[in-house]
Every structure is written in C-alpha cells, then in structure tokens.
Design a protein around this motif. Structure first.
Motif, PDB file in Angstrom:
ATOM      1  N   GLU A  52      13.351 -24.912 -25.532  1.00  0.00           N
ATOM      2  CA  GLU A  52      13.666 -24.053 -24.397  1.00  0.00           C
ATOM      3  C   GLU A  52      12.957 -22.724 -24.614  1.00  0.00           C
ATOM      4  O   GLU A  52      13.187 -22.048 -25.623  1.00  0.00           O
ATOM      5  CB  GLU A  52      15.181 -23.840 -24.269  1.00  0.00           C
ATOM      6  N   CYS A  53      12.053 -22.379 -23.689  1.00  0.00           N
ATOM      7  CA  CYS A  53      11.267 -21.151 -23.796  1.00  0.00           C
ATOM      8  C   CYS A  53      11.769 -20.102 -22.804  1.00  0.00           C
ATOM      9  O   CYS A  53      12.085 -20.425 -21.659  1.00  0.00           O
ATOM     10  CB  CYS A  53       9.796 -21.423 -23.486  1.00  0.00           C
ATOM     11  N   LYS A  54      11.794 -18.885 -23.257  1.00  0.00           N
ATOM     12  CA  LYS A  54      12.098 -17.737 -22.409  1.00  0.00           C
ATOM     13  C   LYS A  54      10.933 -16.777 -22.505  1.00  0.00           C
ATOM     14  O   LYS A  54      10.172 -16.782 -23.481  1.00  0.00           O
ATOM     15  CB  LYS A  54      13.386 -17.040 -22.865  1.00  0.00           C
ATOM     16  N   LYS A  55      10.776 -15.920 -21.508  1.00  0.00           N
ATOM     17  CA  LYS A  55       9.721 -14.923 -21.600  1.00  0.00           C
ATOM     18  C   LYS A  55      10.093 -13.902 -22.680  1.00  0.00           C
ATOM     19  O   LYS A  55      11.278 -13.738 -23.002  1.00  0.00           O
ATOM     20  CB  LYS A  55       9.465 -14.263 -20.253  1.00  0.00           C
ATOM     21  N   PRO A  56       9.084 -13.251 -23.267  1.00  0.00           N
ATOM     22  CA  PRO A  56       9.350 -12.341 -24.384  1.00  0.00           C
ATOM     23  C   PRO A  56      10.366 -11.244 -24.076  1.00  0.00           C
ATOM     24  O   PRO A  56      11.097 -10.816 -24.974  1.00  0.00           O
ATOM     25  CB  PRO A  56       7.974 -11.748 -24.698  1.00  0.00           C
ATOM     26  N   ALA A  57      10.452 -10.808 -22.828  1.00  0.00           N
ATOM     27  CA  ALA A  57      11.387  -9.736 -22.468  1.00  0.00           C
ATOM     28  C   ALA A  57      12.841 -10.200 -22.419  1.00  0.00           C
ATOM     29  O   ALA A  57      13.750  -9.390 -22.322  1.00  0.00           O
ATOM     30  CB  ALA A  57      10.988  -9.140 -21.114  1.00  0.00           C
ATOM     31  N   VAL A  58      13.074 -11.512 -22.499  1.00  0.00           N
ATOM     32  CA  VAL A  58      14.439 -12.051 -22.444  1.00  0.00           C
ATOM     33  C   VAL A  58      14.909 -12.340 -23.868  1.00  0.00           C
ATOM     34  O   VAL A  58      14.325 -13.162 -24.568  1.00  0.00           O
ATOM     35  CB  VAL A  58      14.492 -13.343 -21.591  1.00  0.00           C
ATOM     36  N   ALA A  59      15.955 -11.659 -24.273  1.00  0.00           N
ATOM     37  CA  ALA A  59      16.506 -11.872 -25.612  1.00  0.00           C
ATOM     38  C   ALA A  59      17.175 -13.233 -25.692  1.00  0.00           C
ATOM     39  O   ALA A  59      17.724 -13.734 -24.702  1.00  0.00           O
ATOM     40  CB  ALA A  59      17.523 -10.771 -25.931  1.00  0.00           C
ATOM     41  N   LEU A  60      17.112 -13.840 -26.867  1.00  0.00           N
ATOM     42  CA  LEU A  60      17.816 -15.100 -27.080  1.00  0.00           C
ATOM     43  C   LEU A  60      19.301 -14.775 -27.216  1.00  0.00           C
ATOM     44  O   LEU A  60      19.698 -14.056 -28.121  1.00  0.00           O
ATOM     45  CB  LEU A  60      17.301 -15.799 -28.338  1.00  0.00           C
ATOM     46  N   GLN A  61      20.068 -15.329 -26.291  1.00  0.00           N
ATOM     47  CA  GLN A  61      21.501 -15.061 -26.278  1.00  0.00           C
ATOM     48  C   GLN A  61      22.266 -16.369 -26.238  1.00  0.00           C
ATOM     49  O   GLN A  61      21.671 -17.444 -26.167  1.00  0.00           O
ATOM     50  CB  GLN A  61      21.859 -14.201 -25.066  1.00  0.00           C
ATOM     51  N   GLN A  62      23.573 -16.260 -26.204  1.00  0.00           N
ATOM     52  CA  GLN A  62      24.430 -17.441 -26.163  1.00  0.00           C
ATOM     53  C   GLN A  62      24.089 -18.319 -24.964  1.00  0.00           C
ATOM     54  O   GLN A  62      24.083 -19.543 -25.072  1.00  0.00           O
ATOM     55  CB  GLN A  62      25.904 -17.033 -26.124  1.00  0.00           C
ATOM     56  N   LYS A  63      23.746 -17.725 -23.828  1.00  0.00           N
ATOM     57  CA  LYS A  63      23.465 -18.544 -22.640  1.00  0.00           C
ATOM     58  C   LYS A  63      22.187 -19.377 -22.812  1.00  0.00           C
ATOM     59  O   LYS A  63      22.076 -20.463 -22.265  1.00  0.00           O
ATOM     60  CB  LYS A  63      23.439 -17.724 -21.357  1.00  0.00           C
ATOM     61  N   THR A  64      21.235 -18.897 -23.620  1.00  0.00           N
ATOM     62  CA  THR A  64      20.039 -19.688 -23.920  1.00  0.00           C
ATOM     63  C   THR A  64      20.421 -20.896 -24.772  1.00  0.00           C
ATOM     64  O   THR A  64      19.993 -22.023 -24.509  1.00  0.00           O
ATOM     65  CB  THR A  64      18.988 -18.841 -24.665  1.00  0.00           C
ATOM     66  N   PHE A  65      21.241 -20.646 -25.772  1.00  0.00           N
ATOM     67  CA  PHE A  65      21.759 -21.714 -26.632  1.00  0.00           C
ATOM     68  C   PHE A  65      22.543 -22.723 -25.777  1.00  0.00           C
ATOM     69  O   PHE A  65      22.351 -23.932 -25.892  1.00  0.00           O
ATOM     70  CB  PHE A  65      22.657 -21.092 -27.710  1.00  0.00           C
ATOM     71  N   ASP A  66      23.403 -22.211 -24.900  1.00  0.00           N
ATOM     72  CA  ASP A  66      24.217 -23.080 -24.041  1.00  0.00           C
ATOM     73  C   ASP A  66      23.349 -23.934 -23.118  1.00  0.00           C
ATOM     74  O   ASP A  66      23.632 -25.114 -22.916  1.00  0.00           O
ATOM     75  CB  ASP A  66      25.201 -22.255 -23.211  1.00  0.00           C
TER      76      ASP A  66
END
Length: 155
Positions: A91-105
């Motif tokens: 799962e990739c996010k743009k660099p400006a988006v911090a990895l948070q619980q919702k990314t894990f979820d």
C-alpha cells in the motif's frame, strides 16, 4: 512538480513531458502513466522489488482489483507466487501523507481478501513491512522486505 528523493535505492525511471503533462513509465504495465506523488512512490517500490530484491515483473500486479464485501477496490501492488497465489501486498501513499493507523487498517482490510504472508506500507520516506497471523491475531514486524528467494521459501 517537484518530487522528493525517497528512501529506496536509486533507480532508472523514465519520465516524459507530453502536452504539459508529466508521465512516468511503469515497467510492470509497460506503459506511461500520469506522474502523481503516489505514482512516484509506487514506481520506486516496483523498481526496488524487481531490481534490488529480485521479484519478477511478470508476477507483480500494479493497481490490482479485488472485492471487499461486494465493493471493488484497487491495491497499489500485489506480488504473486509462480502458482499465482498472492504473497505480498503493498500500500503506497504519497510522501506528504504520514503512515498512520488508517493506512495499516486499509492494508489489513485488503488482506482479508488476499491473505498474503507479507504486507508493506510506505510513503517512500517511511516503510513498514509486517505479517499478520490470523490464528493468533498477531502482527509481526520485519526488518525490511524479504527478497524474492526468501519470500518463496516462506510460503
């Protein structure tokens, strides 16, 4: 568009300008796609998986479709075994988006359909690779992404 250096090994990315738009070549889909900050991360991951860790491009799926409770979803990257069993979800996010619980979820929800042994979440600056054991409901964090050889041995 100015894109940051990411925490992946340097790689040869093919970028072009066409009619005022910037595109990047995807070595998996074998075509140019719109260069967005998230695509910048996704292409670095694809090159890392292939060139550094030895994953065959023919077993990597970019923006793969899955269904969760009758709802169509798209996974950034799914790596399959030679027998076409999902083995790694990215799962990739743009660099400006911090990895948070919702990314894990989000990755865990996708994994209900895929049941992969490894999951990687990244924004290109930070990455987290882990496994989820359904039987014990535990998460095991890994020091980096397994090589292709290690991944095959663990399945």
């Amino acid at each position: 568009m100015t894109l940051p250096s990411l925490n992946f090994p340097k790689c040869q990315l093919s970028v072009r300008q066409t009619n005022g738009k910037t595109d990047i070549f995807d070595i998996v889909r074998k075509k140019f796609v719109a260069l967005t900050p998230e695509e910048w991360v996704r292409q670095h991951v694809v090159h890392y998986l292939h060139h550094t860790l030895g994953y065959p491009t023919e077993l990597i799926c970019v923006e793969g479709s899955i269904t969760i409770n009758t709802m169509p979803k798209r996974c950034d990257i799914i790596v399959y075994t030679p027998k076409m069993k999902p083995a790694l979800l990215v799962e990739c996010k743009k660099p400006a988006v911090a990895l948070q619980q919702k990314t894990f979820d989000q990755a865990m929800i996708y994994n209900t359909a895929l049941e992969v042994p490894y999951i990687l979440i990244t924004n290109g600056l930070q990455s987290c690779c882990f496994s989820y054991n359904r039987t014990t409901a535990t998460v095991v964090y890994h020091h980096g992404v397994p090589t292709w050889e290690t991944l095959q041995q663990s399945i």
